[in-house]
Design a protein around this motif. Structure first.
Motif, PDB file in Angstrom:
ATOM      1  N   THR A 150       4.021  -8.204  20.727  1.00 16.87           N
ATOM      2  CA  THR A 150       4.464  -7.915  19.423  1.00 16.87           C
ATOM      3  C   THR A 150       5.049  -8.625  18.432  1.00 16.87           C
ATOM      4  OG1 THR A 150       4.666  -5.656  20.465  1.00 16.87           O
ATOM      5  CG2 THR A 150       5.458  -5.901  17.976  1.00 16.87           C
ATOM      6  N   ASP A 151       4.589  -8.883  17.114  1.00 18.86           N
ATOM      7  CA  ASP A 151       5.283  -9.855  16.391  1.00 18.86           C
ATOM      8  C   ASP A 151       6.229  -9.036  15.596  1.00 18.86           C
ATOM      9  OD1 ASP A 151       5.985 -11.382  14.124  1.00 18.86           O
ATOM     10  OD2 ASP A 151       3.842 -11.529  13.288  1.00 18.86           O
ATOM     11  N   LEU A 152       7.526  -9.180  16.203  1.00 19.68           N
ATOM     12  CA  LEU A 152       8.790  -8.396  15.843  1.00 19.68           C
ATOM     13  C   LEU A 152       9.337  -8.694  14.551  1.00 19.68           C
ATOM     14  CD1 LEU A 152      10.419  -8.626  19.369  1.00 19.68           C
ATOM     15  CD2 LEU A 152       9.601  -6.566  18.477  1.00 19.68           C
ATOM     16  N   ASP A 153       9.093  -9.971  14.082  1.00 15.47           N
ATOM     17  CA  ASP A 153       9.497 -10.170  12.666  1.00 15.47           C
ATOM     18  C   ASP A 153       8.837  -9.458  11.708  1.00 15.47           C
ATOM     19  OD1 ASP A 153      11.657 -11.933  13.542  1.00 15.47           O
ATOM     20  OD2 ASP A 153      10.238 -13.577  13.596  1.00 15.47           O
ATOM     21  N   SER A 154       7.345  -9.465  12.013  1.00 14.58           N
ATOM     22  CA  SER A 154       6.515  -8.575  11.052  1.00 14.58           C
ATOM     23  C   SER A 154       6.806  -7.388  10.962  1.00 14.58           C
ATOM     24  CB  SER A 154       5.037  -8.951  11.488  1.00 14.58           C
ATOM     25  OG  SER A 154       4.031  -8.336  10.671  1.00 14.58           O
ATOM     26  N   LEU A 155       7.091  -6.760  12.271  1.00 12.17           N
ATOM     27  CA  LEU A 155       7.565  -5.282  12.307  1.00 12.17           C
ATOM     28  C   LEU A 155       8.713  -5.086  11.619  1.00 12.17           C
ATOM     29  CD1 LEU A 155       6.231  -2.638  13.783  1.00 12.17           C
ATOM     30  CD2 LEU A 155       8.040  -3.241  15.490  1.00 12.17           C
ATOM     31  N   TYR A 156       9.905  -5.886  11.617  1.00 14.75           N
ATOM     32  CA  TYR A 156      10.990  -5.776  10.788  1.00 14.75           C
ATOM     33  C   TYR A 156      10.523  -5.850   9.424  1.00 14.75           C
ATOM     34  CZ  TYR A 156      15.598  -6.606   9.224  1.00 14.75           C
ATOM     35  OH  TYR A 156      16.721  -6.643   8.605  1.00 14.75           O
ATOM     36  N   ARG A 157       9.928  -6.840   8.875  1.00 16.10           N
ATOM     37  CA  ARG A 157       9.579  -6.802   7.610  1.00 16.10           C
ATOM     38  C   ARG A 157       8.938  -5.837   6.995  1.00 16.10           C
ATOM     39  NH1 ARG A 157       8.344 -12.312   9.107  1.00 16.10           N
ATOM     40  NH2 ARG A 157       6.133 -11.786   9.119  1.00 16.10           N
ATOM     41  N   GLN A 158       7.925  -5.126   7.730  1.00 13.32           N
ATOM     42  CA  GLN A 158       7.089  -3.934   7.316  1.00 13.32           C
ATOM     43  C   GLN A 158       8.024  -2.904   7.222  1.00 13.32           C
ATOM     44  OE1 GLN A 158       4.112  -4.308   6.269  1.00 13.32           O
ATOM     45  NE2 GLN A 158       3.603  -1.916   6.230  1.00 13.32           N
ATOM     46  N   MET A 159       9.024  -2.772   7.996  1.00 15.78           N
ATOM     47  CA  MET A 159      10.101  -1.543   7.972  1.00 15.78           C
ATOM     48  C   MET A 159      10.839  -1.834   6.781  1.00 15.78           C
ATOM     49  SD  MET A 159      13.097  -0.599  10.845  1.00 15.78           S
ATOM     50  CE  MET A 159      13.907  -2.112  10.283  1.00 15.78           C
ATOM     51  N   ILE A 160      11.274  -2.897   6.317  1.00 21.52           N
ATOM     52  CA  ILE A 160      12.029  -3.034   5.151  1.00 21.52           C
ATOM     53  C   ILE A 160      11.197  -2.838   3.924  1.00 21.52           C
ATOM     54  CG2 ILE A 160      13.358  -4.954   3.905  1.00 21.52           C
ATOM     55  CD1 ILE A 160      14.380  -5.992   6.361  1.00 21.52           C
ATOM     56  N   PHE A 161      10.137  -3.339   4.060  1.00 15.98           N
ATOM     57  CA  PHE A 161       9.173  -3.315   3.011  1.00 15.98           C
ATOM     58  C   PHE A 161       8.933  -1.637   2.529  1.00 15.98           C
ATOM     59  CE2 PHE A 161       4.638  -2.777   1.162  1.00 15.98           C
ATOM     60  CZ  PHE A 161       5.038  -3.447   0.114  1.00 15.98           C
ATOM     61  N   VAL A 162       8.467  -0.918   3.598  1.00 14.50           N
ATOM     62  CA  VAL A 162       8.154   0.448   3.471  1.00 14.50           C
ATOM     63  C   VAL A 162       9.163   1.259   3.311  1.00 14.50           C
ATOM     64  CG1 VAL A 162       7.264   2.310   4.841  1.00 14.50           C
ATOM     65  CG2 VAL A 162       6.242   0.360   4.886  1.00 14.50           C
ATOM     66  N   ILE A 163      10.343   1.210   3.743  1.00 18.48           N
ATOM     67  CA  ILE A 163      11.385   2.151   3.667  1.00 18.48           C
ATOM     68  C   ILE A 163      12.140   1.569   2.330  1.00 18.48           C
ATOM     69  CG2 ILE A 163      13.640   2.810   4.560  1.00 18.48           C
ATOM     70  CD1 ILE A 163      12.498   2.550   7.363  1.00 18.48           C
ATOM     71  N   GLY A 164      12.245   0.526   2.106  1.00 21.56           N
ATOM     72  CA  GLY A 164      12.720  -0.296   0.829  1.00 21.56           C
ATOM     73  C   GLY A 164      12.014   0.498  -0.163  1.00 21.56           C
ATOM     74  N   ASP A 165      10.737   0.671  -0.499  1.00 23.76           N
ATOM     75  CA  ASP A 165      10.208   1.066  -1.337  1.00 23.76           C
ATOM     76  C   ASP A 165      10.294   2.715  -1.534  1.00 23.76           C
ATOM     77  OD1 ASP A 165       8.675  -0.882  -2.357  1.00 23.76           O
ATOM     78  OD2 ASP A 165       6.682  -0.423  -1.390  1.00 23.76           O
ATOM     79  N   GLU A 166      10.444   3.311  -0.442  1.00 25.36           N
ATOM     80  CA  GLU A 166      10.886   4.675  -0.471  1.00 25.36           C
ATOM     81  C   GLU A 166      12.261   4.933  -1.124  1.00 25.36           C
ATOM     82  OE1 GLU A 166       9.736   7.895   2.285  1.00 25.36           O
ATOM     83  OE2 GLU A 166       9.280   5.986   3.744  1.00 25.36           O
ATOM     84  N   LEU A 167      12.874   3.913  -1.213  1.00 25.05           N
ATOM     85  CA  LEU A 167      14.302   4.215  -1.851  1.00 25.05           C
ATOM     86  C   LEU A 167      14.098   4.052  -3.419  1.00 25.05           C
ATOM     87  CD1 LEU A 167      16.703   1.758   0.400  1.00 25.05           C
ATOM     88  CD2 LEU A 167      16.649   4.232   0.188  1.00 25.05           C
ATOM     89  N   ASN A 168      13.192   3.676  -3.919  1.00 27.22           N
ATOM     90  CA  ASN A 168      12.827   3.695  -5.212  1.00 27.22           C
ATOM     91  C   ASN A 168      12.067   4.683  -5.558  1.00 27.22           C
ATOM     92  OD1 ASN A 168      12.223   2.816  -7.979  1.00 27.22           O
ATOM     93  ND2 ASN A 168      12.075   0.887  -7.584  1.00 27.22           N
ATOM     94  N   PHE A 169      12.196   5.653  -6.125  1.00 30.78           N
ATOM     95  CA  PHE A 169      11.351   6.728  -6.424  1.00 30.78           C
ATOM     96  C   PHE A 169      10.289   6.430  -7.307  1.00 30.78           C
ATOM     97  CE2 PHE A 169      14.035  10.644  -5.180  1.00 30.78           C
ATOM     98  CZ  PHE A 169      13.908  10.122  -3.735  1.00 30.78           C
ATOM     99  N   GLN A 170      10.616   5.364  -8.435  1.00 29.37           N
ATOM    100  CA  GLN A 170       9.496   5.092  -9.250  1.00 29.37           C
ATOM    101  C   GLN A 170       8.205   4.293  -8.520  1.00 29.37           C
ATOM    102  OE1 GLN A 170       9.398   5.131 -12.316  1.00 29.37           O
ATOM    103  NE2 GLN A 170      11.622   5.752 -12.819  1.00 29.37           N
ATOM    104  N   THR A 171       8.553   3.861  -7.372  1.00 25.70           N
ATOM    105  CA  THR A 171       7.383   3.511  -6.710  1.00 25.70           C
ATOM    106  C   THR A 171       6.393   4.782  -6.163  1.00 25.70           C
ATOM    107  OG1 THR A 171       8.519   1.526  -5.742  1.00 25.70           O
ATOM    108  CG2 THR A 171       6.524   2.190  -4.451  1.00 25.70           C
ATOM    109  N   GLU A 172       7.200   5.796  -5.612  1.00 29.15           N
ATOM    110  CA  GLU A 172       6.542   7.031  -5.590  1.00 29.15           C
ATOM    111  C   GLU A 172       5.811   7.531  -6.682  1.00 29.15           C
ATOM    112  OE1 GLU A 172       7.173  11.511  -3.801  1.00 29.15           O
ATOM    113  OE2 GLU A 172       8.828   9.953  -3.295  1.00 29.15           O
ATOM    114  N   LEU A 173       6.541   7.549  -7.742  1.00 29.76           N
ATOM    115  CA  LEU A 173       5.816   8.049  -9.051  1.00 29.76           C
ATOM    116  C   LEU A 173       4.464   7.247  -9.408  1.00 29.76           C
ATOM    117  CD1 LEU A 173       5.986   9.816 -11.622  1.00 29.76           C
ATOM    118  CD2 LEU A 173       7.407   7.821 -12.542  1.00 29.76           C
ATOM    119  N   LYS A 174       4.644   5.840  -9.318  1.00 28.57           N
ATOM    120  CA  LYS A 174       3.473   5.033  -9.348  1.00 28.57           C
ATOM    121  C   LYS A 174       2.257   5.503  -8.494  1.00 28.57           C
ATOM    122  CE  LYS A 174       1.897   0.245  -9.378  1.00 28.57           C
ATOM    123  NZ  LYS A 174       2.359  -1.248  -9.327  1.00 28.57           N
TER     124      LYS A 174
END
Length: 545
Positions: free
Chosen positions: A179-203
């Motif tokens: 498993t590419d753990l660094d990639s998994l960690y980056r993806q987690m930050i990217f996805v969950i970080g996006d969810e923290l900004n409701f403007q992304t969900e609006l888009k």
């Protein structure tokens, strides 16, 4: 306490440390043939339950991480996935008073100047946001207010730091090989970080609104952009029920088979033709109105597939039809399923052997010993080769598997192969290359036989390893030595962390934290000395096979 950064980090890191130690101890026991499948299932279920308890206690990232991991069937067994899936909609509400403060801070005016008839009990409460019903003063329409939970961004940012430590710990385990753990960690930050900004969900919502603007069978609620911020979303209220509410479907004379076909077509268009797709289509986010219209809600988790990736998948399918295994392996590498250290020749041979076996053999009458031999080769390949499921494709898999479950509920007799043939032909020809129907039928027939593979493979891989291969003896001894060194390094980290927690408890003062930190540091110190003796003992051994 759960809002204190150091406390959160300590609980998360020590929890995962216990998980790693328990799993490693079991794997050693399993290698010696002293563990059963039932013991493994019980261990993983206990770990999943402990994780769920801590997630519901601390909330924040652990809830989202649990949902994120619940799509990783390549990493975790089904019992764990089922347990983690229960974290959805299990978060207690923070209360209207706190939500109202956030709402007014975001709007800049008292909420009574914008809405009325607010239901002070949340109709839904998740890890990041809560939903309340209200009526807009400007037009009298009923709306849903999605409000971010108090301090959730600060909490999740703290939890990211804890998971960075956990990721470093996991790099010292066998999981890092596959498993590419660094990639998994980056993806987690990217996805969950996006969810923290409701403007992304609006888009994302606007994207799907435009996509289905001319489709009367699909409805996306209208959003009020001037009342949407980074922490608040305002959208039309929708009167609908879960799409799996069979009593509601019967009451409104909605044909379940026809509904399943419409849902399949909608999902296939999203998943196969590139662009964005709804990555969390559980029944709460896919609803149905009394007139049969499908409602899509909550676009916080959206996946995307590029045209290049779809073209590569088409090439893999065509290579599979023509039995071009080199082409299949090259395609898997292009899609990032193979890590750089993977042995492509071994993967090609195993793939050819497995496919030839399953396409030319009657699965119902074949000798079970022959099946075990083929599956043993596949098991050895998966264990020794760095094969992974790229994080971005995990959302694709989650969406597909979730929708498949809904389709089976709506129409248990649904024929996905017949239903999918037209759209698969269209997808294969979307790059301008005409594919004859016989090739498509060949692929679909192969797919029907390959549906027998997962149950057999799953049953076999759950069997504990009964013996070691003699040619791996030296490798196993070397691995044990390295593992001991890694464990000693990990114990050193635990000693430092324990001392820091004890110091923090002494300064605070907090007697529980002080003694907990000291005890953990002392235990880790003596464990480190014991590991040192084992390392010296191994160094004196004769490593000849």
């Amino acid at each position: 306490m759960k809002r204190i950064a150091l406390f959160r980090i300590w609980i998360i890191v020590t929890m995962f440390a216990r998980f790693i130690i328990k799993i490693y101890a079991f794997s050693r026991k399993q290698q010696q043939g002293l563990a059963s499948t039932e013991e493994y299932e019980a261990l993983m279920l206990n770990l999943a339950r402990e994780y769920k308890r801590n997630a519901l206690r601390l909330e924040g990232l652990l809830i989202k991480l649990g949902q994120f991991l619940s799509i990783r069937a390549d990493l975790l067994p089904p019992s764990v996935l089922n347990e983690l899936s229960e974290l959805v909609d299990r978060v207690p509400t923070s209360g209207w008073d706190k939500s109202r403060a956030i709402l007014e801070a975001e709007w800049g005016v008292p909420y009574t100047q914008v809405v009325k008839d607010v239901g002070i009990d949340a109709v839904a409460s998740a890890s990041i946001g809560e939903v309340y019903g209200a009526t807009l003063l400007e037009n009298g329409k009923r709306v849903a207010l999605k409000i971010q939970r108090p301090d959730i961004e600060k909490i999740i940012r703290t939890d990211f730091k804890a998971m960075r430590v956990v990721t470093t710990m996991l790099k010292r385990t066998s999981l890092a090989k596959s498993t590419d753990l660094d990639s998994l960690y980056r993806q987690m930050i990217f996805v969950i970080g996006d969810e923290l900004n409701f403007q992304t969900e609006l888009k994302n919502a606007h994207y799907f609104k435009a996509k289905y603007a001319d489709n009367p069978d699909v409805y996306i609620p209208d959003y009020y952009d001037h009342l949407c911020t980074n922490r608040v979303l305002t959208m039309d209220w929708v009167e609908a029920r879960r799409i799996t509410d069979l009593a509601f479907l019967k009451e409104n004379n909605i044909d379940r088979s026809a509904l399943a076909e419409r849902l399949f077509t909608m999902a296939a268009e999203q998943l196969l033709f590139g662009g964005q797709f709804h990555a969390d289509p559980h029944p709460g986010n896919v609803q149905i109105r009394a007139d049969g219209t499908i409602i899509l809600l909550d676009f916080g988790m959206v996946g995307s597939s590029t045209a290049q990736d779809m073209a590569t998948i088409r090439k893999i399918l065509q290579a599979f039809i023509s039995l071009d295994y080199d082409g299949v392996v090259d395609g898997l590498e292009d899609l990032r399923f193979l890590l750089p250290t993977a042995n492509k020749h071994n993967i090609r041979q195993a793939l050819e052997k497995a496919v030839t076996f399953y396409l030319e053999t009657d699965i119902d009458t074949v000798d079970t010993k022959l099946i075990e031999k083929v599956l043993q080769d596949i098991q050895l390949l998966v264990k020794n080769e760095p094969i992974q499921l790229p994080a971005e494709f995990a959302f694709f898999g989650r969406a597909a598997s979730t929708l498949l479950g809904i389709l089976q509920i709506l129409d248990p007799k649904i024929d996905l192969f017949t239903l999918g043939k037209p759209i698969v032909i269209q997808w294969l020809e979307s790059d301008g290359t005409t594919i004859q129907n016989r090739y498509v039928m060949t692929a679909l027939n192969y797919g029907k036989k390959l549906l027998n593979v997962p149950p057999l493979l799953d049953n076999y891989l759950k069997e504990p390893t009964r013996k070691r291969l003699s040619e791996q003896a030296m490798f196993q001894r070397d691995l044990e030595s390295k593992e001991l060194l890694h464990r000693q390094t990990f114990n050193s980290g635990i000693i430092i962390l324990g001392l820091l927690v004890g110091l923090f408890g002494y300064i605070r003062p907090d007697e529980w934290l002080f003694w907990s930190g000291c005890i953990v540091a002392v235990v880790a110190y003596f464990n480190s000395r014991r590991l040192g003796r084992k390392i010296r003992h191994l160094a004196r051994q004769d490593f000849r096979v």
